[in-house]
Design a protein around this motif. Structure first.
Motif, PDB file in Angstrom:
ATOM      1  N   ALA A  61       0.839  -1.196   0.000  1.00  0.00           N
ATOM      2  CA  ALA A  61       0.000   0.000   0.000  1.00  0.00           C
ATOM      3  C   ALA A  61       0.876   1.248   0.000  1.00  0.00           C
ATOM      4  N   LEU A  62       1.957   1.216   0.816  1.00  0.00           N
ATOM      5  CA  LEU A  62       2.882   2.343   0.856  1.00  0.00           C
ATOM      6  C   LEU A  62       3.588   2.511  -0.490  1.00  0.00           C
ATOM      7  N   LEU A  63       3.978   1.392  -1.100  1.00  0.00           N
ATOM      8  CA  LEU A  63       4.643   1.454  -2.409  1.00  0.00           C
ATOM      9  C   LEU A  63       3.759   2.181  -3.422  1.00  0.00           C
ATOM     10  N   TRP A  64       2.496   1.751  -3.523  1.00  0.00           N
ATOM     11  CA  TRP A  64       1.596   2.340  -4.508  1.00  0.00           C
ATOM     12  C   TRP A  64       1.275   3.796  -4.189  1.00  0.00           C
ATOM     13  N   GLU A  65       1.143   4.089  -2.903  1.00  0.00           N
ATOM     14  CA  GLU A  65       0.881   5.471  -2.510  1.00  0.00           C
ATOM     15  C   GLU A  65       2.041   6.368  -2.929  1.00  0.00           C
ATOM     16  N   THR A  66       3.268   5.853  -2.752  1.00  0.00           N
ATOM     17  CA  THR A  66       4.458   6.646  -3.082  1.00  0.00           C
ATOM     18  C   THR A  66       4.559   6.908  -4.582  1.00  0.00           C
ATOM     19  N   ILE A  67       4.485   5.842  -5.384  1.00  0.00           N
ATOM     20  CA  ILE A  67       4.717   6.031  -6.821  1.00  0.00           C
ATOM     21  C   ILE A  67       3.530   6.705  -7.516  1.00  0.00           C
ATOM     22  N   LYS A  68       2.307   6.510  -6.997  1.00  0.00           N
ATOM     23  CA  LYS A  68       1.162   7.216  -7.587  1.00  0.00           C
ATOM     24  C   LYS A  68       1.247   8.712  -7.342  1.00  0.00           C
ATOM     25  N   ASN A  69       1.966   9.108  -6.312  1.00  0.00           N
ATOM     26  CA  ASN A  69       2.195  10.526  -6.036  1.00  0.00           C
ATOM     27  C   ASN A  69       3.417  11.044  -6.779  1.00  0.00           C
ATOM     28  N   PHE A  87      13.967 -14.770  -3.017  1.00  0.00           N
ATOM     29  CA  PHE A  87      15.108 -13.934  -3.370  1.00  0.00           C
ATOM     30  C   PHE A  87      14.817 -12.495  -2.941  1.00  0.00           C
ATOM     31  N   TYR A  88      15.907 -11.802  -2.626  1.00  0.00           N
ATOM     32  CA  TYR A  88      15.804 -10.422  -2.153  1.00  0.00           C
ATOM     33  C   TYR A  88      16.461  -9.494  -3.165  1.00  0.00           C
ATOM     34  N   VAL A  89      15.859  -8.336  -3.369  1.00  0.00           N
ATOM     35  CA  VAL A  89      16.427  -7.348  -4.278  1.00  0.00           C
ATOM     36  C   VAL A  89      16.287  -5.949  -3.688  1.00  0.00           C
ATOM     37  N   ASN A  90      17.360  -5.168  -3.815  1.00  0.00           N
ATOM     38  CA  ASN A  90      17.263  -3.737  -3.520  1.00  0.00           C
ATOM     39  C   ASN A  90      16.576  -3.078  -4.715  1.00  0.00           C
ATOM     40  N   THR A  91      15.443  -2.448  -4.469  1.00  0.00           N
ATOM     41  CA  THR A  91      14.556  -2.021  -5.546  1.00  0.00           C
ATOM     42  C   THR A  91      14.389  -0.505  -5.555  1.00  0.00           C
ATOM     43  N   THR A  92      14.452   0.083  -6.747  1.00  0.00           N
ATOM     44  CA  THR A  92      14.107   1.490  -6.953  1.00  0.00           C
ATOM     45  C   THR A  92      13.040   1.542  -8.051  1.00  0.00           C
ATOM     46  N   ILE A  93      11.851   2.075  -7.713  1.00  0.00           N
ATOM     47  CA  ILE A  93      10.749   2.168  -8.674  1.00  0.00           C
ATOM     48  C   ILE A  93      10.545   3.649  -9.019  1.00  0.00           C
ATOM     49  N   ILE A  94      10.598   3.948 -10.307  1.00  0.00           N
ATOM     50  CA  ILE A  94      10.556   5.336 -10.767  1.00  0.00           C
ATOM     51  C   ILE A  94       9.323   5.537 -11.660  1.00  0.00           C
ATOM     52  N   PRO A  95       8.421   6.480 -11.316  1.00  0.00           N
ATOM     53  CA  PRO A  95       7.316   6.810 -12.208  1.00  0.00           C
ATOM     54  C   PRO A  95       7.838   7.572 -13.432  1.00  0.00           C
ATOM     55  N   ILE A  96       7.434   7.164 -14.617  1.00  0.00           N
ATOM     56  CA  ILE A  96       7.807   7.858 -15.848  1.00  0.00           C
ATOM     57  C   ILE A  96       6.618   8.721 -16.283  1.00  0.00           C
ATOM     58  N   LEU A  97       6.848  10.016 -16.445  1.00  0.00           N
ATOM     59  CA  LEU A  97       5.771  10.954 -16.757  1.00  0.00           C
ATOM     60  C   LEU A  97       5.756  11.281 -18.247  1.00  0.00           C
TER      61      LEU A  97
END
Length: 399
Positions: A61-69, A87-97
């Motif tokens: 929920a926090l993930l979606w709240e962050t990237i939707k903003n 498996f574990y991954v260090n993740t960076t999710i970037i919104p493309i505008l």
């Protein structure tokens, strides 16, 4: 060359793209390798195909709240492969505008940290008997955090006194920015403690093994190693506490040492963002407050970092030089972050002016920095920019 950069990134990272609803539209070979799925099995599917059932719904929920903003989301994520393994991954999710500033898609860039996370879990299981030490460390963090908060409250009280006494709008903006820096420094403390905590847990485990093997030499070796780690962690807290000391008495200080302190405080951010800092210092002393000059340099380095990210600069360099010029000490901070637009160049020192997203900047950093240089150091702060670089110049009188 852009194609080569793209290939280099895709081959060294785990990459996926989704539409605004989380449906996978692209995965690279590294993603397929770690998840165990083929591209045909992934394309068109919801990205929660690799979601691990142990991860709480609140995190997603926090993930979606962050990237939707339209904000960037960063975290270490636990995933489930096709064969049921974790498996574990260090993740960076970037919104493309798109051109209308609407979200067109999301791109996620990851790197594998499974071995590190599994080792950490194993150490936690085997080192339960050292919980008391961990509680002691947590208490130390709480005490130091409380001291920093109390110091912050002291700063706020000083702000109120200055507002009532002088009714200076500039003074309020100065402290606003100071408090924002305090929050950033607190985050840096937590960041700088992660690695030594892992090293400390490993040292404790090695002490246990040495005791079981009656190896007194190794016991002493790892005991001294643990003391050294704890001492360094304590010094980290002292560094940040000293940085926010409310002492306002002017004295002569070496500007190179003040600049070096700012680099040390931002060391983890500089390494994480792969920024190269080049320095060329002369031995120069000026009258003022070393913490305030350190704050100015921190603001300039952070601005360069944001510009590197915004302009997608791959080779990131900042050059900091000090020299004597006539009766002034001159500090120059130059980056290759793409320069500043001519329309913005005349406005960047105005309060609340910023070209960043509101979540990344207050517009007070450069205003505050110029005020420190003028009122705190009796000098000046100016800027010049050309096609690919920007140079900030600080002049401080030697007498």
């Amino acid at each position: 060359m852009l194609k080569q950069y793209k290939e280099a990134i895709e081959k060294s990272n785990i990459i996926s793209k989704t539409d605004v609803n989380g449906i996978i539209t692209f995965v690279n070979d590294e993603f397929c390798a770690i998840s165990g799925y083929s591209k045909d099995e992934l394309l068109g599917k919801n990205h929660n195909i690799v979601r691990h059932p142990d991860v709480a719904k609140e995190k997603f929920a926090l993930l979606w709240e962050t990237i939707k903003n339209r904000n960037i989301y960063k975290a270490t994520v636990k995933n489930l492969a096709k064969d049921g393994s974790t498996f574990y991954v260090n993740t960076t999710i970037i919104p493309i505008l798109d051109e209308s500033q609407n979200i067109a898609e999301y791109i996620a860039i990851r790197y594998d940290v499974t071995k590190e996370m599994l080792l950490r879990e194993e150490l936690i299981k085997k080192e339960a008997q050292y919980e008391e030490l961990n509680r002691s460390l947590e208490k130390r963090v709480e005490e130091q955090t409380r001291e920093l908060k109390e110091l912050n409250q002291t700063l706020e009280e000083r702000v109120q006194e200055e507002i009532v006494k002088n009714e200076e709008r500039q003074r309020m903006m100065f402290w606003q920015s100071r408090h924002a820096s305090l929050g950033q420094m607190l985050a840096n403390i937590a960041h700088q403690w992660r690695q030594p905590l892992t090293e400390l847990s490993l040292a404790m485990f090695n002490i246990k093994k040495a005791l079981q093997n009656s190896n007194e030499e190794d016991v002493n070796k790892f005991y001294l190693e643990s003391k050294h780690i704890i001492k360094n962690m304590s010094e980290t807290i002292d560094d940040f506490t000293n940085f926010f000391s409310p002492d306002k008495e002017k004295y002569y200080f070496n500007i190179s040492e003040s600049i070096q302190e700012s680099i040390v405080l931002l060391e983890n951010m500089i390494n994480d963002e792969m920024i190269i800092i080049k320095t060329d210092f002369e031995d120069i002393e000026v009258l003022g407050i070393t913490n305030e000059l350190t704050q100015v340099i921190i603001n300039l380095i952070n601005n360069s970092k944001d510009a590197f990210i915004h302009n997608s600069i791959l080779l990131r360099e900042i050059a900091i030089t000090t020299k004597k010029e006539n009766s002034f000490a001159v500090i120059e901070v130059q980056d290759n972050a793409g320069g500043i637009a001519k329309d913005n160049l005349e406005k960047i020192f105005e309060p609340y002016f910023t070209t960043k997203h509101k979540s990344r900047g207050t517009g007070l950093g450069l205003f505050m920095s110029r005020m420190i240089c003028e009122q705190g150091l009796g000098g000046t702060l100016d800027v010049k920019s050309k096609k690919n670089s920007t140079t900030f110049s600080i002049k401080i009188p030697l007498r």
